[in-house]
Scaffold this motif. Structure first.
Motif, PDB file in Angstrom:
ATOM      1  N   ARG A 193      -1.235  45.174 -50.256  1.00  0.00           N
ATOM      2  CA  ARG A 193      -0.863  46.291 -49.350  1.00  0.00           C
ATOM      3  C   ARG A 193      -1.577  46.216 -48.138  1.00  0.00           C
ATOM      4  NH1 ARG A 193      -4.018  50.923 -52.489  1.00  0.00           N
ATOM      5  NH2 ARG A 193      -2.570  52.156 -51.002  1.00  0.00           N
ATOM      6  N   SER A 194      -1.094  45.772 -47.003  1.00  0.00           N
ATOM      7  CA  SER A 194      -1.680  45.264 -45.187  1.00  0.00           C
ATOM      8  C   SER A 194       0.139  45.140 -44.854  1.00  0.00           C
ATOM      9  CB  SER A 194      -2.626  44.238 -45.066  1.00  0.00           C
ATOM     10  OG  SER A 194      -3.150  44.317 -44.419  1.00  0.00           O
ATOM     11  N   THR A 195       0.245  45.941 -43.536  1.00  0.00           N
ATOM     12  CA  THR A 195       1.027  45.331 -42.836  1.00  0.00           C
ATOM     13  C   THR A 195       0.633  44.271 -41.637  1.00  0.00           C
ATOM     14  OG1 THR A 195       0.821  47.415 -41.831  1.00  0.00           O
ATOM     15  CG2 THR A 195       2.381  47.750 -42.985  1.00  0.00           C
ATOM     16  N   ARG A 196      -0.516  44.339 -41.741  1.00  0.00           N
ATOM     17  CA  ARG A 196      -0.881  43.088 -40.643  1.00  0.00           C
ATOM     18  C   ARG A 196      -0.855  41.920 -41.185  1.00  0.00           C
ATOM     19  NH1 ARG A 196      -6.511  42.237 -38.626  1.00  0.00           N
ATOM     20  NH2 ARG A 196      -6.983  43.479 -40.469  1.00  0.00           N
ATOM     21  N   HIS A 199      -0.185  40.580 -47.336  1.00  0.00           N
ATOM     22  CA  HIS A 199       1.470  41.497 -47.963  1.00  0.00           C
ATOM     23  C   HIS A 199       1.447  42.707 -48.003  1.00  0.00           C
ATOM     24  CE1 HIS A 199       2.629  37.092 -48.854  1.00  0.00           C
ATOM     25  NE2 HIS A 199       1.108  37.314 -48.893  1.00  0.00           N
ATOM     26  N   GLU A 200       2.500  43.486 -47.796  1.00  0.00           N
ATOM     27  CA  GLU A 200       2.645  44.880 -48.056  1.00  0.00           C
ATOM     28  C   GLU A 200       2.624  45.188 -49.641  1.00  0.00           C
ATOM     29  OE1 GLU A 200       5.642  46.498 -46.297  1.00  0.00           O
ATOM     30  OE2 GLU A 200       5.309  45.360 -44.346  1.00  0.00           O
ATOM     31  N   TYR A 201       2.905  44.956 -50.510  1.00  0.00           N
ATOM     32  CA  TYR A 201       2.996  44.818 -51.639  1.00  0.00           C
ATOM     33  C   TYR A 201       1.351  44.564 -52.092  1.00  0.00           C
ATOM     34  CZ  TYR A 201       2.486  39.838 -52.957  1.00  0.00           C
ATOM     35  OH  TYR A 201       2.947  38.900 -52.629  1.00  0.00           O
ATOM     36  N   ASP A 316       9.472  39.673 -50.772  1.00  0.00           N
ATOM     37  CA  ASP A 316       7.982  39.770 -50.776  1.00  0.00           C
ATOM     38  C   ASP A 316       8.195  38.231 -51.571  1.00  0.00           C
ATOM     39  OD1 ASP A 316       7.044  42.295 -50.621  1.00  0.00           O
ATOM     40  OD2 ASP A 316       7.528  43.010 -52.814  1.00  0.00           O
TER      41      ASP A 316
END
Length: 601
Positions: A193-196, A199-201, A316
């Protein structure tokens, strides 16, 4: 695993990897490289005498480096087969002049340094991909101090530390001074859960894994102070919310906010600064130990396996199923199924459920001894085939074989063909017939649709699975859009031949829309990539012929995007209104001349 190892109808190949897969459903040839273990697994009794005399000591990977092992070792307790293995890169015994103590200690003479890797070829009917996952490596998140501070552990290291079979026998101690910590903190969503960074998922299991760990700690050490730093607690499984509430009742403190900085104090404890987003205050805590709840990422080798099997990946990096609802464990390539974290992050319960479903799907497919296939497949007319190999190049399923050097005609393996029609669209010699979507059938549809009032119509090619379904969804949702669209259904946008577009313009179509699945979501793996290249080619030709390229549009519309379909059709109608009758007549004349010149070549 013991049951698997003893099952008479299961062949278990450990220390092995798949290096090549050829063939199609019912007839896959799988090449497997089985690495040498330098111990005869059938003779070894795992007595352990060899381990006692081995002088080489290395960190134990199973215990996350918190304990040590020898160069000859058992990978983990109750490993199957119950035999030792030698890491030849660490062992001194491959040169007996240096060391051969394990050979001398082994009474059964199981150790053989002359073993070499084997290559095995297995003929199988179906394949289940269960590659698992890799934990996120938190080294790039330097603000958490992992590797800099000894008392910062990952969730996997913590699991081994509190395990009864772990390096401390289940006793919780700090790695720095071997003392029992009085306070411990958990940081959630490390690598998720990180865009920096990461991973975003969401990795699905981290929240409940931490809640389980807090319950274990409170059970053994009721007075321990536990803090959990989180973004959101996602406890959506059966009974999960109750476990979360139970953890809070036992005194575990949940703070909504992730630490911004961590400092190590002289006594080895950690000073943490965190903004509590529920109160809006910056708070500081001193903890004896910190645990990073690691997210999941696709297993190493996923990309290699994807290329080998002709599969598709999500953005992903996990494998993409054929359909999220109707075919949740099937790959787009027939005969291949997914289980566990190969398809997405999931917990044990979901993994077991999906594995059972994958096994049932494979049994259902293979049980009858025969494979039924949809009649929507391609056939090659051998007399027309020029053996150029273009069809084999574009086929997403490797269902076409052709020997370019020997100039033998192409052959379609019907069982492997999924009926996308990309090969027929790319064949320049008319040598491929796409059953039920032949050139003649589609051309006749174009002619009939544009036989009257052609200038008022929007000629649309829509793929069966996405854009055609999107149009249907717009209709049942009663979303208003221009009624002058005339849709021709194809199984895939890859079936839309360049000649269909010229035929449409030659019959007076003012505008033409080609639509299909989004890139990356194609139901035929990557067939829409060829659609994109084909439309680019036609656009360039239109510019040379003096025809406005915007009169031919390519749009990606999913089955759930009824509103987007309506928006695209409204945009197409505006372009149609900008096309004058004179421009249409000029286009007809230009295309006829172009087709005539092309036919004379």
């Amino acid at each position: 695993m013991t049951d698997v190892g003893r099952h008479p109808r299961i062949k278990l190949l450990t220390m092995s990897e798949v290096v090549d897969v050829k063939g199609y459903v019912g007839n896959f040839d799988v090449t497997i490289r089985k690495r040498a273990r330098y111990v005869d697994e059938k003779e070894c009794t795992a007595c352990g005498e060899c381990v006692k005399v081995c002088p080489v000591v290395r960190p134990d990977e199973f215990n996350m480096g918190l304990s040590s092992r020898r160069a000859i070792y058992s990978p983990f307790p109750q490993a199957v087969p119950s035999a030792y293995v030698i890491n030849v890169n660490e062992c001194l015994g491959h040169n007996p002049a240096v060391c051969a103590k394990c050979v001398e200690a082994c009474e059964k003479k199981c150790i053989n340094f002359h073993m070499s890797d084997e290559e095995i070829v297995e003929r199988v009917g179906s394949i289940i991909v269960a590659t698992g996952f890799d934990p996120y490596d938190p080294k790039e998140l330097d603000e958490y101090g992992y590797t800099r501070f000894q008392n910062v552990l990952t969730s996997l290291e913590f699991e081994r530390l509190v395990n009864a079979g772990g390096p401390t026998g289940g006793e919780l101690v700090r790695p720095l001074d071997r003392k029992r910590p009085a306070s411990i903190g958990f940081i959630q969503c490390v690598g998720s859960r990180s865009t920096r960074k990461g991973h975003e998922y969401c990795s699905n299991t981290c929240c409940m894994n931490t809640i389980k760990s807090t319950l274990v700690l409170k059970e053994h050490y009721p007075d321990i102070n536990i803090k959990v730093f989180y973004i959101d607690i996602r406890a959506f499984g059966k009974g999960f919310e109750d476990l979360y509430k139970r953890s809070r009742r036992l005194g575990v403190q949940y703070l909504r906010g992730l630490p911004g900085s961590i400092e190590e104090l002289p006594d080895g404890s950690l000073k943490i600064a965190v903004e509590d987003t529920s109160s809006g205050r910056l708070e500081f805590f001193s903890l004896d130990m910190l645990v990073l709840a690691l997210g999941m990422r696709p297993a190493k080798g996923t990309r290699k396996l994807q290329e080998m099997l002709g599969l598709q990946l999500t953005p992903d990096g996990f494998f993409l199923e054929a359909h999220p609802k109707l075919l949740p464990v099937d790959a787009a390539t027939r005969g291949i199924f997914f289980a566990g974290c190969a398809e997405s992050p999931k917990d044990i319960k979901e993994t077991v459920t999906q594995a059972s479903a994958a096994a049932a799907r494979a049994i259902r497919l293979m049980h009858s001894g025969q494979i039924t296939s949809e009649p929507i497949t391609s056939e090659v007319i051998a007399e027309h085939c020029n053996s150029c190999g273009r069809c084999a190049e574009v086929c997403p399923y490797n269902a076409i074989t052709v020997d370019v050097k020997k100039k033998t005609p192409a052959v379609v393996t019907t069982a492997a063909c999924a009926g996308c029609g990309t090969c027929a669209a790319e064949c320049r010699f008319g040598a491929i017939v796409m059953n039920h979507f032949t050139d003649e059938q589609i051309t006749e549809q174009i002619d009939v649709m544009l036989s009257e009032h052609a200038s008022e119509k929007i000629l649309t090619f829509a793929c069966n699975w996405c854009s055609y379904a999107g149009a249907d969804y717009a209709g049942v949702s009663r979303i208003q859009y221009p009624p002058n669209a005339r849709i021709i259904r194809t199984m895939c946008s890859g079936r839309v031949d360049e000649n269909f577009i010229w035929q449409g313009f030659m019959k007076g179509a003012p505008v033409i829309l080609v639509s299909g699945c989004h890139i990356g979501d194609c139901h035929y793996i990557n067939a829409n990539h060829w659609t994109e290249k084909r439309i680019e080619k036609v656009h360039k030709r239109m510019e040379k012929l003096g025809i406005r390229p915007e009169r031919l549009q390519l749009e990606w519309i999913s089955a759930a995007e009824g509103a987007r379909f309506a928006e695209v059709m409204s945009r197409m109608e505006k372009i149609r209104q900008s096309v004058s009758e004179i421009e249409t007549k000029e286009t007809i004349k230009t295309v006829k001349n172009y087709k005539k010149a092309d036919a004379e070549k």
